[in-house]
Design a protein around this motif. Structure first.
Motif, PDB file in Angstrom:
ATOM      1  N   ALA A 142     -11.799   5.808   3.874  1.00  0.00           N
ATOM      2  CA  ALA A 142     -11.773   5.531   2.436  1.00  0.00           C
ATOM      3  C   ALA A 142     -13.081   5.962   1.777  1.00  0.00           C
ATOM      4  CB  ALA A 142     -11.516   4.040   2.207  1.00  0.00           C
TER       5      ALA A 142
ATOM      6  N   THR B 281       0.826  -1.210   0.000  1.00  0.00           N
ATOM      7  CA  THR B 281       0.000   0.000   0.000  1.00  0.00           C
ATOM      8  C   THR B 281       0.857   1.254   0.000  1.00  0.00           C
ATOM      9  OG1 THR B 281      -1.666  -1.227   1.264  1.00  0.00           O
ATOM     10  CG2 THR B 281      -1.902   1.157   1.160  1.00  0.00           C
TER      11      THR B 281
ATOM     12  N   LEU C 155     -13.529   8.758  -1.147  1.00  0.00           N
ATOM     13  CA  LEU C 155     -14.223   8.453  -2.393  1.00  0.00           C
ATOM     14  C   LEU C 155     -15.328   9.459  -2.673  1.00  0.00           C
ATOM     15  CD1 LEU C 155     -14.367   6.360  -4.692  1.00  0.00           C
ATOM     16  CD2 LEU C 155     -16.025   5.101  -3.322  1.00  0.00           C
TER      17      LEU C 155
ATOM     18  N   LEU D  45      -3.420   6.441   1.644  1.00  0.00           N
ATOM     19  CA  LEU D  45      -4.647   6.639   0.865  1.00  0.00           C
ATOM     20  C   LEU D  45      -5.064   8.108   0.866  1.00  0.00           C
ATOM     21  CD1 LEU D  45      -7.766   4.404   0.841  1.00  0.00           C
ATOM     22  CD2 LEU D  45      -8.059   6.827   1.326  1.00  0.00           C
TER      23      LEU D  45
ATOM     24  N   ASP E 214     -12.164   2.047   6.871  1.00  0.00           N
ATOM     25  CA  ASP E 214     -13.090   2.024   5.741  1.00  0.00           C
ATOM     26  C   ASP E 214     -13.899   3.317   5.653  1.00  0.00           C
ATOM     27  OD1 ASP E 214     -12.503  -0.387   4.530  1.00  0.00           O
ATOM     28  OD2 ASP E 214     -13.766  -1.541   5.895  1.00  0.00           O
TER      29      ASP E 214
ATOM     30  N   VAL F 234      -8.337   6.269  -5.640  1.00  0.00           N
ATOM     31  CA  VAL F 234      -8.823   6.001  -4.285  1.00  0.00           C
ATOM     32  C   VAL F 234      -9.297   4.556  -4.155  1.00  0.00           C
ATOM     33  CG1 VAL F 234     -10.633   6.579  -2.620  1.00  0.00           C
ATOM     34  CG2 VAL F 234      -9.386   8.402  -3.783  1.00  0.00           C
ATOM     35  N   LEU F 235      -9.983   4.042  -5.161  1.00  0.00           N
ATOM     36  CA  LEU F 235     -10.438   2.656  -5.119  1.00  0.00           C
ATOM     37  C   LEU F 235      -9.266   1.682  -5.087  1.00  0.00           C
ATOM     38  CD1 LEU F 235     -13.465   2.753  -7.612  1.00  0.00           C
ATOM     39  CD2 LEU F 235     -13.548   2.487  -5.131  1.00  0.00           C
TER      40      LEU F 235
ATOM     41  N   LEU G  53      -5.577  -1.136   1.137  1.00  0.00           N
ATOM     42  CA  LEU G  53      -5.847  -0.967   2.567  1.00  0.00           C
ATOM     43  C   LEU G  53      -6.597  -2.177   3.126  1.00  0.00           C
ATOM     44  CD1 LEU G  53      -6.030   0.703   5.185  1.00  0.00           C
ATOM     45  CD2 LEU G  53      -8.057   1.829   4.218  1.00  0.00           C
ATOM     46  N   ARG G  54      -7.570  -2.683   2.375  1.00  0.00           N
ATOM     47  CA  ARG G  54      -8.317  -3.842   2.839  1.00  0.00           C
ATOM     48  C   ARG G  54      -7.429  -5.093   2.886  1.00  0.00           C
ATOM     49  NH1 ARG G  54     -13.576  -3.536   3.663  1.00  0.00           N
ATOM     50  NH2 ARG G  54     -13.725  -5.799   3.476  1.00  0.00           N
TER      51      ARG G  54
ATOM     52  N   TRP H 284      -7.800   1.835  -1.689  1.00  0.00           N
ATOM     53  CA  TRP H 284      -8.715   1.204  -0.734  1.00  0.00           C
ATOM     54  C   TRP H 284      -8.567  -0.321  -0.780  1.00  0.00           C
ATOM     55  CZ3 TRP H 284     -14.777   2.050  -0.664  1.00  0.00           C
ATOM     56  CH2 TRP H 284     -15.266   1.560   0.546  1.00  0.00           C
ATOM     57  N   SER H 285      -8.411  -0.877  -1.972  1.00  0.00           N
ATOM     58  CA  SER H 285      -8.215  -2.327  -2.067  1.00  0.00           C
ATOM     59  C   SER H 285      -6.932  -2.753  -1.380  1.00  0.00           C
ATOM     60  CB  SER H 285      -8.204  -2.757  -3.536  1.00  0.00           C
ATOM     61  OG  SER H 285      -7.067  -2.225  -4.214  1.00  0.00           O
TER      62      SER H 285
ATOM     63  N   VAL I 269      -3.624   4.049   5.769  1.00  0.00           N
ATOM     64  CA  VAL I 269      -4.685   5.066   5.691  1.00  0.00           C
ATOM     65  C   VAL I 269      -4.090   6.419   5.308  1.00  0.00           C
ATOM     66  CG1 VAL I 269      -6.358   6.369   7.046  1.00  0.00           C
ATOM     67  CG2 VAL I 269      -6.262   3.888   7.255  1.00  0.00           C
TER      68      VAL I 269
END
Length: 555
Positions: free
Chosen positions: A174, A91, A178, A243, A171, A146-147, A153-154, A150-151, A240
Motif C-alpha cells: 500500500a 474491500t 501511494l 488495491l 502495508d 489508494v488511501l 485492507l487494514r 488501504w483503510s 491487496v
C-alpha cells in the motif's frame, strides 16, 4: 496468532456497505441522467454535434460500474457483523466502487474537453473547468483512492490478526502504491500536457477496462460468498490485489486525462462567435460594447425560448426520475437482503419476496410511464412539474424501508398509489388537443389512458388500505401477488395498446419485428380456417385491406 475481535469490538461493516450501496445508486442515477441528456441533446439539436457524443462511452461505463457497485455492496449487507470475510468483501466491493466513481469524474472531464470542438463559444470558462477537473484526476484522485483502499485492507487485516500498528508486506504494498501515485502526479503535471493523435482510442480503452474491472469486482464478491463460509479467513492477497488494481487504473486514468486535452489553438474570431451564438434564421443585432467588450452568449428571443423549453422538458423529468429511481432501487435491494437474512425477521420469506417484487414492478412502471409521456407530450415546465416527480419518488422510497412491518408497508404502498394518481391527473390537466394536430382521436386516447391509469391507482390504493387493515402473512402475500398480476399487468397492457394505436396513426411502428411476424402467422392461420384475417400494421402506420375487398379507384 492474535484472536479475532468480538463483533461488539468491530465496526458495523454491513451497515456501512448499505450506505455505500445507496451512494453508488445515487451516482448511477447521475450517470444515467448524463447519458439521457447527452442523447436527447444530440437528437434535438438543430446542428448535430460530432465530438461530444464520444463521451457516451465513459458515461455508460460509469453508469454500469456504479450499478454493479450498488449490487456488490448490497451483497455485503447480508454478512454477519464481525465475520471473518466481511472486511475482505467490503474491500473487493470497494474496488468496483472506486473504479466506477473515478470513471464518472473522468467522463465529466472528457465531456468538457470534447465540448470545445463542438461548442467553442465559451472557451475561457470551459478551459477553467477543464483545468480544475484535470487537477483532481491527476493530482488528487489516485492518492485518495489508494488511501481508501488501504483503510479497507487494514480492516481486513485487523479482522484476521487483531489491532496492530503495521501488518508487514500488505502495508508495504500500500505504501508503494501511494508513493507511485504521488510521483506519477508530479511527473504528469510537469511533462505530459500534449494531446496525442489517437486520444479517442485511449478513452475507449479506459472505459472498456473500467467496465471489466467493475464486473470483476462483482464476480469476486459473488464467488467469495458462494464458495466460502462466513467464518472463512480470506487470504490477504485478495484485498491487496484489489488495491493494486485500483492504483493501476487510477494511474492510467490520470495519464489519459493529462494527454487528452490541448489548450493550444487560436481563439474564435468575433464573427465566428456571433455566427455560432445565434441560429441562422433569427439573427438579432447585438451592439458591441466599447473596446470590443463581452457579448451575450445567446440573446433570448421567442424561437430560442421555445427550443430551450423543448430541450429542457425531457431532460429535467428524466434526470429527476433517474436519480430517484437509483436511490429507490438501492434501498429496495439493501432492505430486501437485510430482511431476508435477519434471523428475527417478522416477515417470512414468501411475503417479503412478493412485496419486493411488487415494489420493483412499481419502480419499472414509473420509469416506463414518464418515458413515453415525455416522448409524446411537451409543455413549459412549472414548479408542480418539478415537485410531483420528487414527491412521487419519496413515495417510492418509503415502502422498501418498511419491509419488516407489513401493515406500515401496505399503508405506504397505498400512499404511493395515490401519489401516482395525482401525477397522472396532473398530466391530464396539461394535455391539450393542439398537441395532436394530425389526429383528434390520439388526443382522446391519451387522455382516456391517463384517466384510466389514475383510476387504477386509486383502486390499488383502496385495496392496499384494506389489506393493511386485515394484514397477515397469507393475506399479505396473496394481496401483493393480486396487485402485481392485476393492476401492474393492466397498467402496462393498457398503456401499450393505446400507445401502439397512437404511433400507428402517426406513421410510426414501435412494435418489434417478431411481433409483426407472429401477427402474420396468425393472419395466415385464420385465413386457412376461414376466419377474418388479422390486420397487421405496416411500418408507415397504414393497414392492409381485406383480401376480398375491392381495389380502390386509381390503385
Amino acid at each position: 496468532m492474535t484472536p479475532s475481535p468480538s463483533p461488539t469490538d468491530v465496526p458495523d461493516l454491513p451497515a456501512i456497505a448499505g450506505y455505500y450501496s445507496q451512494l453508488a445508486a445515487v451516482l448511477a442515477g447521475f450517470g444515467f441522467a448524463g447519458v439521457v441528456g447527452l442523447v436527447t441533446t444530440q437528437l434535438t439539436a438543430r446542428n448535430a454535434t460530432t465530438t461530444v457524443v464520444r463521451s457516451l462511452g465513459p458515461l455508460v461505463s460509469a453508469f454500469i460500474g456504479l450499478v454493479a457497485a450498488s449490487l456488490d455492496y448490497a451483497l455485503v449487507t447480508g454478512e454477519p457483523v464481525g465475520s471473518a470475510r466481511v472486511a475482505s468483501l467490503q474491500t473487493v466491493a470497494g474496488m468496483g466502487f472506486s473504479i466506477a466513481g473515478a470513471m464518472l469524474i473522468y467522463a465529466i472531464y472528457i465531456l468538457l474537453c470534447d465540448l470545445q470542438e463542438d461548442a467553442p463559444l465559451s472557451r475561457s470558462l470551459s478551459i477553467a473547468a477543464i483545468r480544475f477537473m484535470r487537477t483532481i484526476i491527476v493530482s488528487y484522485l489516485p492518492t485518495v483512492l489508494v488511501l481508501l483502499m488501504w483503510s479497507g485492507l487494514r480492516d481486513h487485516l485487523e479482522q484476521r490478526q487483531g489491532d496492530k500498528a503495521f501488518y508487514g508486506w500488505p502495508d508495504w504494498v500500500a505504501v508503494a502504491a501511494l508513493v507511485a501515485t504521488l510521483l506519477a502526479a508530479c511527473l504528469l503535471r510537469l511533462f505530459f500536457r500534449r494531446a496525442p493523435s489517437g486520444r479517442f482510442d485511449t478513452v475507449t480503452r479506459v472505459a472498456r477496462l473500467a467496465t471489466q474491472l467493475s464486473f470483476a469486482s462483482l464476480l469476486g464478491s459473488s464467488a467469495l460468498i458462494t464458495f466460502t463460509e462466513t467464518n472463512t479467513s480470506v487470504p490477504a492477497g485478495v484485498p491487496v490485489t484489489a488495491l493494486v488494481l485500483v492504483a493501476v487504473f487510477a494511474l492510467l486514468t490520470a495519464f489519459s486525462a493529462s494527454r487528452y486535452f490541448s489548450e493550444g489553438g487560436s481563439p474564435l474570431t468575433t464573427a465566428a462567435v456571433d455566427a455560432a451564438a445565434v441560429p441562422d434564421e433569427v439573427t438579432p443585432t447585438v451592439t458591441p460594447s466599447e473596446g470590443g467588450g463581452r457579448r451575450p452568449l445567446q440573446p433570448l428571443h421567442p424561437g430560442i425560448l421555445r427550443d430551450r423549453s423543448i430541450e429542457i422538458f425531457p431532460q429535467g423529468y428524466l434526470m429527476n426520475i433517474s436519480i430517484i429511481q437509483g436511490v429507490a432501487l438501492s434501498v429496495l435491494i439493501v432492505e430486501t437482503v437485510r430482511t431476508l437474512t435477519r434471523e428475527d425477521s417478522p416477515l417470512p420469506l414468501v411475503p417479503t419476496l412478493a412485496q419486493s417484487s411488487l415494489t420493483l414492478a412499481c419502480l419499472v412502471i414509473v420509469s416506463y410511464e414518464y418515458l413515453w409521456f415525455s416522448t409524446i407530450m411537451r409543455w413549459t415546465p412549472t414548479f408542480r412539474d418539478t415537485a410531483i416527480p420528487v414527491v412521487l419518488g419519496v413515495g417510492e422510497i418509503v415502502p422498501p424501508l418498511l419491509l419488516g412491518n407489513p401493515r406500515a408497508w401496505w399503508i405506504a404502498t397505498a400512499v404511493f398509489a395515490l401519489l401516482g394518481a395525482v401525477a397522472f391527473l396532473n398530466t391530464v390537466t396539461r394535455l391539450e388537443p393542439e398537441m395532436f394536430p394530425r389526429s383528434r382521436q390520439a388526443y382522446t386516447r391519451i387522455r382516456g389512458l391517463l384517466v384510466t391509469l389514475a383510476v387504477t391507482c386509486v383502486a390499488t390504493a383502496a385495496l392496499s388500505a384494506v389489506i393493511a387493515y386485515l394484514v397477515g402473512p397469507v393475506l399479505s402475500t396473496i394481496g401483493a401477488l393480486v396487485v402485481l398480476f392485476t393492476s401492474v399487468v393492466f397498467v402496462v397492457g393498457r398503456s401499450e395498446r393505446v400507445l401502439n394505436d397512437v404511433y400507428d396513426e402517426h406513421g410510426v411502428d414501435r412494435r418489434p419485428p417478431m411481433f409483426e411476424r407472429l401477427r402474420g402467422v396468425e393472419s395466415r392461420v385464420r385465413e386457412r380456417l376461414g376466419a377474418a384475417p388479422t390486420l397487421v400494421s405496416r411500418g408507415d402506420g397504414s393497414r392492409p385491406a381485406h383480401p376480398s375487398a375491392p381495389e380502390p379507384p386509381g390503385a
